[in-house]
Design an enzyme around this catalytic site. Structure first.
Site, mmCIF file in Angstrom:
data_model
loop_
_atom_site.group_PDB
_atom_site.id
_atom_site.type_symbol
_atom_site.label_atom_id
_atom_site.label_comp_id
_atom_site.label_asym_id
_atom_site.label_seq_id
_atom_site.Cartn_x
_atom_site.Cartn_y
_atom_site.Cartn_z
ATOM 1 N N VAL A 11 -35.408 -9.356 30.746
ATOM 2 C CA VAL A 11 -33.946 -9.228 30.840
ATOM 3 C C VAL A 11 -33.507 -7.773 30.714
ATOM 4 O O VAL A 11 -32.354 -7.487 30.433
ATOM 5 C CB VAL A 11 -33.225 -10.099 29.788
ATOM 6 C CG1 VAL A 11 -33.367 -11.574 30.136
ATOM 7 C CG2 VAL A 11 -33.737 -9.819 28.386
ATOM 8 N N CYS A 12 -34.441 -6.859 30.926
ATOM 9 C CA CYS A 12 -34.106 -5.434 30.881
ATOM 10 C C CYS A 12 -34.058 -4.895 32.304
ATOM 11 O O CYS A 12 -34.963 -5.152 33.095
ATOM 12 C CB CYS A 12 -35.135 -4.655 30.066
ATOM 13 S SG CYS A 12 -34.598 -2.973 29.747
ATOM 14 N N ILE A 13 -32.993 -4.154 32.620
ATOM 15 C CA ILE A 13 -32.864 -3.593 33.968
ATOM 16 C C ILE A 13 -32.766 -2.070 33.918
ATOM 17 O O ILE A 13 -32.242 -1.440 34.823
ATOM 18 C CB ILE A 13 -31.659 -4.204 34.721
ATOM 19 C CG1 ILE A 13 -30.377 -4.117 33.878
ATOM 20 C CG2 ILE A 13 -31.948 -5.641 35.121
ATOM 21 C CD1 ILE A 13 -29.127 -4.558 34.624
ATOM 22 N N THR A 14 -33.298 -1.482 32.835
ATOM 23 C CA THR A 14 -33.290 -0.020 32.698
ATOM 24 C C THR A 14 -33.909 0.651 33.919
ATOM 25 O O THR A 14 -33.370 1.620 34.453
ATOM 26 C CB THR A 14 -34.053 0.406 31.426
ATOM 27 O OG1 THR A 14 -33.389 -0.144 30.287
ATOM 28 C CG2 THR A 14 -34.116 1.915 31.288
#
EC number: 1.7.1.7
Length: 328
Positions: A175-178
């Site tokens: 759920v990380c879109i860095t």
């Protein structure tokens, strides 16, 4: 130079078995020591609001598992420490690096937690180094975990500042879109980044993010992790704090990143997203299955304990176990 190292991720690696030396997988010891305490497994649920709350933290501590309470209920942190200590359990909390956190740390002298995690997205920062030094001055017996980072230089600097462990992983999580929003991170090469960082580390590394299967736990240990932080595999349980949502008669639980608008309450500097996961059973069932799978991994390694996984050979197979299907 990084370019001298092979670049790979979890799905690109297969570990090579050794002769088994135990009669039963149940003989394999999955316990690990971090600081002054020993835990049943080398895994820790991600310190995120949809993964754990105070009740889940208490359940984990009572079961002999490591946990890190998230930092998003700031006023509840001191009562939480008291709640845990009153039951003879370890207290493990998170802090940020804003100015008011310095006063908060100083207030903990009367009842210091055993573990504090400095939890920011880009942990190779002067602000993190200052906070490490402050905690070590105020609470010298507290074990300090600092992160997140993705380079050997960062690991060295945080260790030199006094960190007892570093957390490695910039944006590899589900759920990380860095990596999408900024162009930076260890997404897609988290396992190689872990290996790169572990080569210089003198203290434990916690691998954080990108774990999709239980086999990835063994791979993380092989490439230098002492502990593995896991998000999505620990989300969606009956005990999980995420909201339960029904879609076409099926139960789902929400799971969102710590830098998502759902956690922040506003669409500003967003580097996380929300997904729905099919509702799972009880958390303990997943922990038990992880333990059994890790015992199997240790037996394949020809070992008796977790540390034996560090010495196995491996091959780089470039996605072939999933036939290039990143969704698996």
């Amino acid at each position: 130079m990084l370019n001298e190292f092979p670049i790979f991720d979890y799905e690109d690696i297969q570990l090579i078995p050794n002769k088994c030396v135990i009669k039963s997988r149940a003989e394999a010891d999955t316990s690990v020591t971090l600081g002054n305490h020993t835990f049943k497994l080398p895994v820790v649920p991600a310190n995120m609001q949809t993964i754990l709350d105070e009740n889940v933290a208490e359940q984990l501590a009572k079961g002999g598992y490591f946990y890190i309470m998230h930092r998003f209920d700031e006023v509840g942190r001191i009562p939480f420490i008291k709640r845990m200590h009153d039951q003879g359990l370890i207290a493990s909390i998170s802090v940020g690096v804003k100015d008011y956190e310095y006063d908060f740390v100083s207030q903990l002298k009367a009842d210091a937690p055993e573990y504090i995690t400095i939890d920011i997205a880009h942990g190779h920062a002067d602000s993190v180094i200052s906070m490490i030094q402050h905690i070590k001055k105020e609470l010298p017996d507290t074990f300090v975990i600092a992160g997140n980072v993705g380079t050997p230089e960062a690991v060295r600097e945080l260790e030199n500042a006094g960190a007892d462990a570093t957390k490695v992983g910039i944006g590899p999580g589900k759920v990380c879109i860095t990596k999408v929003k900024t162009g930076f991170g260890t997404g897609g090469w988290q396992l190689a980044a872990l290996r790169w960082c572990a080569k210089v580390a003198r203290k434990p590394i916690i691998a954080d993010g990108g774990i999709r299967t239980h086999g990835d736990i063994a791979k993380s240990i092989r490439f230098g992790a002492s502990m593995i932080m896991i998000g999505s595999l620990f989300a969606g349980h009956i005990e999980s704090p995420g909201k339960t949502i029904e879609v076409d008669g099926e139960q789902f639980k929400e799971y969102y990143g710590s830098a998502s608008q759902y956690q922040k309450g506003a669409y500003k500097n967003v580097e996380g997203k929300r997904i729905l996961l099919p509702a799972k059973g009880h958390l303990q069932d997943t922990l038990t299955e992880m333990e059994q799978d890790l015992q199997s991994a240790i037996s394949y390694a020809g070992g008796r304990q977790v540390a034996d996984l560090k010495h196995v050979d491996y091959v780089i197979v470039k996605n072939s176990i999933w036939n290039g299907d990143a969704s698996h």
